[in-house]
Design a protein around this motif. Sequence first.
Motif, PDB file in Angstrom:
ATOM      1  N   SER A 188       0.819  -1.218   0.000  1.00  0.00           N
ATOM      2  CA  SER A 188       0.000   0.000   0.000  1.00  0.00           C
ATOM      3  C   SER A 188       0.847   1.259   0.000  1.00  0.00           C
ATOM      4  N   ASN A 189       1.990   1.211   0.673  1.00  0.00           N
ATOM      5  CA  ASN A 189       2.880   2.373   0.740  1.00  0.00           C
ATOM      6  C   ASN A 189       3.722   2.541  -0.513  1.00  0.00           C
ATOM      7  N   THR A 190       3.749   1.518  -1.367  1.00  0.00           N
ATOM      8  CA  THR A 190       4.611   1.537  -2.546  1.00  0.00           C
ATOM      9  C   THR A 190       3.871   1.899  -3.823  1.00  0.00           C
TER      10      THR A 190
ATOM     11  N   VAL B  92      -5.310  -1.790  -3.130  1.00  0.00           N
ATOM     12  CA  VAL B  92      -4.729  -3.077  -2.737  1.00  0.00           C
ATOM     13  C   VAL B  92      -5.836  -3.979  -2.211  1.00  0.00           C
ATOM     14  N   ILE B  93      -5.845  -5.217  -2.666  1.00  0.00           N
ATOM     15  CA  ILE B  93      -6.793  -6.220  -2.196  1.00  0.00           C
ATOM     16  C   ILE B  93      -6.011  -7.269  -1.417  1.00  0.00           C
ATOM     17  N   ALA B  94      -6.346  -7.424  -0.151  1.00  0.00           N
ATOM     18  CA  ALA B  94      -5.724  -8.459   0.677  1.00  0.00           C
ATOM     19  C   ALA B  94      -6.301  -9.805   0.249  1.00  0.00           C
TER      20      ALA B  94
ATOM     21  N   THR C   8      -4.086  -2.132   8.141  1.00  0.00           N
ATOM     22  CA  THR C   8      -3.446  -1.858   6.849  1.00  0.00           C
ATOM     23  C   THR C   8      -4.298  -0.860   6.068  1.00  0.00           C
ATOM     24  N   ASP C   9      -3.819  -0.477   4.892  1.00  0.00           N
ATOM     25  CA  ASP C   9      -4.588   0.400   4.012  1.00  0.00           C
ATOM     26  C   ASP C   9      -5.225  -0.380   2.870  1.00  0.00           C
ATOM     27  N   ALA C  10      -5.425  -1.678   3.046  1.00  0.00           N
ATOM     28  CA  ALA C  10      -6.069  -2.489   2.005  1.00  0.00           C
ATOM     29  C   ALA C  10      -7.467  -1.939   1.738  1.00  0.00           C
ATOM     30  N   GLN C  11      -7.853  -1.928   0.483  1.00  0.00           N
ATOM     31  CA  GLN C  11      -9.162  -1.427   0.075  1.00  0.00           C
ATOM     32  C   GLN C  11     -10.228  -2.521   0.060  1.00  0.00           C
ATOM     33  N   ALA C  12      -9.789  -3.774  -0.017  1.00  0.00           N
ATOM     34  CA  ALA C  12     -10.713  -4.909  -0.059  1.00  0.00           C
ATOM     35  C   ALA C  12      -9.990  -6.141   0.468  1.00  0.00           C
ATOM     36  N   ALA C  13     -10.759  -7.161   0.792  1.00  0.00           N
ATOM     37  CA  ALA C  13     -10.175  -8.422   1.257  1.00  0.00           C
ATOM     38  C   ALA C  13     -10.928  -9.575   0.626  1.00  0.00           C
TER      39      ALA C  13
END
Length: 79
Positions: free
Chosen positions: A17-19, A24-26, A43-48
């Motif tokens: 997420s920082n890169t 980002v989907i976990a 985390t900064d994941a947008q979905a899982a």
Amino acid sequence: MDGQCSEFDHALMRSVSNTITIPVIAISSAGKESHFTDVFTKTDAQAALAAGMFHRKEVEIDVIKKYMEYSGFPVRRAH
């Protein structure tokens, strides 16, 4: 680790997420309800995504959605 049901890799999700600048989907390694709330709070994941635990019928999708709602997360419901 994929398919271990031991929780999402938070360090990896934070690093990715920082890169990058795309969502980002976990993916994988969820094994219980709290793994979903944890990945969004840690985390900064947008979905899982977690298919294995649903295919193996270890946890029902609706149980996860109810837990997420109870924990204050927005959940999409089928009409």
